[in-house]
Design a protein around this motif. Sequence first.
Motif, PDB file in Angstrom:
ATOM      1  N   VAL A 164       3.374  -5.907  -7.663  1.00  0.00           N
ATOM      2  CA  VAL A 164       3.175  -4.644  -8.386  1.00  0.00           C
ATOM      3  C   VAL A 164       4.121  -4.528  -9.582  1.00  0.00           C
ATOM      4  O   VAL A 164       4.355  -3.426 -10.089  1.00  0.00           O
ATOM      5  CB  VAL A 164       3.382  -3.454  -7.429  1.00  0.00           C
ATOM      6  CG1 VAL A 164       2.317  -3.424  -6.345  1.00  0.00           C
ATOM      7  CG2 VAL A 164       4.784  -3.472  -6.813  1.00  0.00           C
ATOM      8  N   SER A 216       0.815  -1.212   0.000  1.00  0.00           N
ATOM      9  CA  SER A 216       0.000   0.000   0.000  1.00  0.00           C
ATOM     10  C   SER A 216       0.850   1.264   0.000  1.00  0.00           C
ATOM     11  O   SER A 216       0.439   2.312  -0.485  1.00  0.00           O
ATOM     12  CB  SER A 216      -0.927   0.006   1.227  1.00  0.00           C
ATOM     13  OG  SER A 216      -0.159  -0.071   2.425  1.00  0.00           O
ATOM     14  N   GLY A 232       9.085  -5.649  -5.930  1.00  0.00           N
ATOM     15  CA  GLY A 232       7.899  -5.508  -6.784  1.00  0.00           C
ATOM     16  C   GLY A 232       7.207  -6.838  -6.978  1.00  0.00           C
ATOM     17  O   GLY A 232       5.963  -6.922  -6.948  1.00  0.00           O
ATOM     18  N   SER A 252       3.781  -5.178 -12.701  1.00  0.00           N
ATOM     19  CA  SER A 252       3.204  -4.706 -13.960  1.00  0.00           C
ATOM     20  C   SER A 252       2.579  -3.318 -13.850  1.00  0.00           C
ATOM     21  O   SER A 252       1.981  -2.832 -14.813  1.00  0.00           O
ATOM     22  CB  SER A 252       2.146  -5.698 -14.452  1.00  0.00           C
ATOM     23  OG  SER A 252       1.119  -5.861 -13.473  1.00  0.00           O
ATOM     24  N   THR A 253       2.707  -2.671 -12.716  1.00  0.00           N
ATOM     25  CA  THR A 253       2.080  -1.362 -12.544  1.00  0.00           C
ATOM     26  C   THR A 253       2.995  -0.258 -13.040  1.00  0.00           C
ATOM     27  O   THR A 253       4.229  -0.392 -13.074  1.00  0.00           O
ATOM     28  CB  THR A 253       1.754  -1.107 -11.067  1.00  0.00           C
ATOM     29  OG1 THR A 253       2.961  -1.086 -10.317  1.00  0.00           O
ATOM     30  CG2 THR A 253       0.844  -2.205 -10.527  1.00  0.00           C
ATOM     31  N   TRP A 254       2.364   0.880 -13.391  1.00  0.00           N
ATOM     32  CA  TRP A 254       3.176   1.989 -13.897  1.00  0.00           C
ATOM     33  C   TRP A 254       4.005   2.623 -12.776  1.00  0.00           C
ATOM     34  O   TRP A 254       5.077   3.161 -13.031  1.00  0.00           O
ATOM     35  CB  TRP A 254       2.274   3.037 -14.558  1.00  0.00           C
ATOM     36  CG  TRP A 254       1.359   3.757 -13.589  1.00  0.00           C
ATOM     37  CD1 TRP A 254       0.097   3.414 -13.251  1.00  0.00           C
ATOM     38  CD2 TRP A 254       1.675   4.946 -12.866  1.00  0.00           C
ATOM     39  NE1 TRP A 254      -0.425   4.288 -12.345  1.00  0.00           N
ATOM     40  CE2 TRP A 254       0.531   5.264 -12.086  1.00  0.00           C
ATOM     41  CE3 TRP A 254       2.791   5.768 -12.789  1.00  0.00           C
ATOM     42  CZ2 TRP A 254       0.486   6.366 -11.255  1.00  0.00           C
ATOM     43  CZ3 TRP A 254       2.749   6.865 -11.966  1.00  0.00           C
ATOM     44  CH2 TRP A 254       1.592   7.166 -11.198  1.00  0.00           C
ATOM     45  N   GLN A 255       3.494   2.525 -11.531  1.00  0.00           N
ATOM     46  CA  GLN A 255       4.274   3.075 -10.431  1.00  0.00           C
ATOM     47  C   GLN A 255       5.603   2.339 -10.258  1.00  0.00           C
ATOM     48  O   GLN A 255       6.651   2.946 -10.011  1.00  0.00           O
ATOM     49  CB  GLN A 255       3.487   2.988  -9.114  1.00  0.00           C
ATOM     50  CG  GLN A 255       2.255   3.877  -9.062  1.00  0.00           C
ATOM     51  CD  GLN A 255       1.007   3.128  -9.487  1.00  0.00           C
ATOM     52  OE1 GLN A 255       1.115   2.116 -10.208  1.00  0.00           O
ATOM     53  NE2 GLN A 255      -0.147   3.628  -9.060  1.00  0.00           N
ATOM     54  N   HIS A 256       5.554   0.997 -10.437  1.00  0.00           N
ATOM     55  CA  HIS A 256       6.792   0.228 -10.307  1.00  0.00           C
ATOM     56  C   HIS A 256       7.747   0.530 -11.452  1.00  0.00           C
ATOM     57  O   HIS A 256       8.969   0.665 -11.243  1.00  0.00           O
ATOM     58  CB  HIS A 256       6.469  -1.264 -10.263  1.00  0.00           C
ATOM     59  CG  HIS A 256       7.672  -2.112  -9.966  1.00  0.00           C
ATOM     60  ND1 HIS A 256       8.408  -2.726 -10.949  1.00  0.00           N
ATOM     61  CD2 HIS A 256       8.288  -2.431  -8.787  1.00  0.00           C
ATOM     62  CE1 HIS A 256       9.400  -3.390 -10.403  1.00  0.00           C
ATOM     63  NE2 HIS A 256       9.340  -3.241  -9.090  1.00  0.00           N
ATOM     64  N   ASP A 257       7.188   0.656 -12.654  1.00  0.00           N
ATOM     65  CA  ASP A 257       8.048   0.993 -13.802  1.00  0.00           C
ATOM     66  C   ASP A 257       8.699   2.364 -13.602  1.00  0.00           C
ATOM     67  O   ASP A 257       9.871   2.565 -13.960  1.00  0.00           O
ATOM     68  CB  ASP A 257       7.222   0.988 -15.088  1.00  0.00           C
ATOM     69  CG  ASP A 257       6.735  -0.405 -15.461  1.00  0.00           C
ATOM     70  OD1 ASP A 257       7.340  -1.376 -14.959  1.00  0.00           O
ATOM     71  OD2 ASP A 257       5.766  -0.511 -16.227  1.00  0.00           O
TER      72      ASP A 257
END
Length: 363
Positions: free
Chosen positions: A71, A28, A66, A73-78
């Motif tokens: 997470v 979170s 990640g 595949s999330t844009w925040q992780h990228d």
Amino acid sequence: MSGQWALRRLPFVVMPAVALTDLLAGPSLGFLPLLTLGPSFASVTGSVRRTAIAGMVALVLAVLLGAYNGVLSTWQHDLSLATIVSVTGASMLAGHLRLRRERELADVRLVAETAQRVLLRPVPRKAADLRVALSYTSAAAGARIGGDLYEVVTTPYGVRLLIGDVQGKGLDAVETAAWVLGAFREAAYDEADLSSVGERLESSLARQLGGETFVTAIVAEVRNGCITLLNHGHPPPYLISADGTAAALEPPAEGLPLGLGALHPERPKPSQADFREGDRILFFTDGVIEARDAAGDFYPLPERIGLLLAGDPQTALNALGADLVRHTGGPLHDDAAMLLLHRPTEAHPRGAGVEPEPVHQPG
């Protein structure tokens, strides 16, 4: 040293701490961008390779965290991965520029130190009926080279010496010291009167230098059981009698440093003191009395004069130099030169030559 050791290990302490915090906080809250602290800290003290390794460790931790948090595949992780890569690249560039600048500064300091070693010739162990000892403690590696100078020569007018400190640091100070020493080495042999030696030094500086450059210095002459001092704004030496008492040889009036003679027409007045068999005289630069300990207290030279009372002059002076370093708790922030003259009880015949064996050469 301990601070440097801690900085080198800080990157690999911070990144595990960030990873542990991320694990405990769960998916979170995103702490992955804080992994960039690893390569950032690595660039402060480490090499480019070390910074790259820290960046790779941060990237691997970010991918593993990640995956653990689900997470990947999330844009925040990228975005976090892109941030780590970008910061690592910038840190590598910053580290490269820092190392290049450090090499340039090291080269400049090496030139200054080499010039100073050539300029400050080794002093003789013996001059006429005197024994001579020298201690030269260089400043910390990060400090700029100082302008301390000294010379001892045997002339037809007695043993003459010069000790001084150039205002300022770096190559300019070394250049000024060269002018002063060159003028002294000529005048000490040519001039029968010590005041005339001082006038030659003042004239030389007036011709060669401009602006506000000045040199605090003492010109001294030992002859017939007496020492004559010409003090140009320099800390007074200490006369240590054979009975163990010590006293500062204060000048009769405050004299201006060399290079400031145009500000006042009156020149320093010579003063004399008995220099009997068994006596010692300590000359020093302000790097000695201005050395501070961790609490900010200056080195108490009058209280430590007892270290010079007995034994071989060079051994005694080395003990005082070691005590000075212990007082500061580490390297000095300014060069410190000390010159000790000793008149043995069984004096050597007058007119004895100068022994070529050197006491010390600063390094």
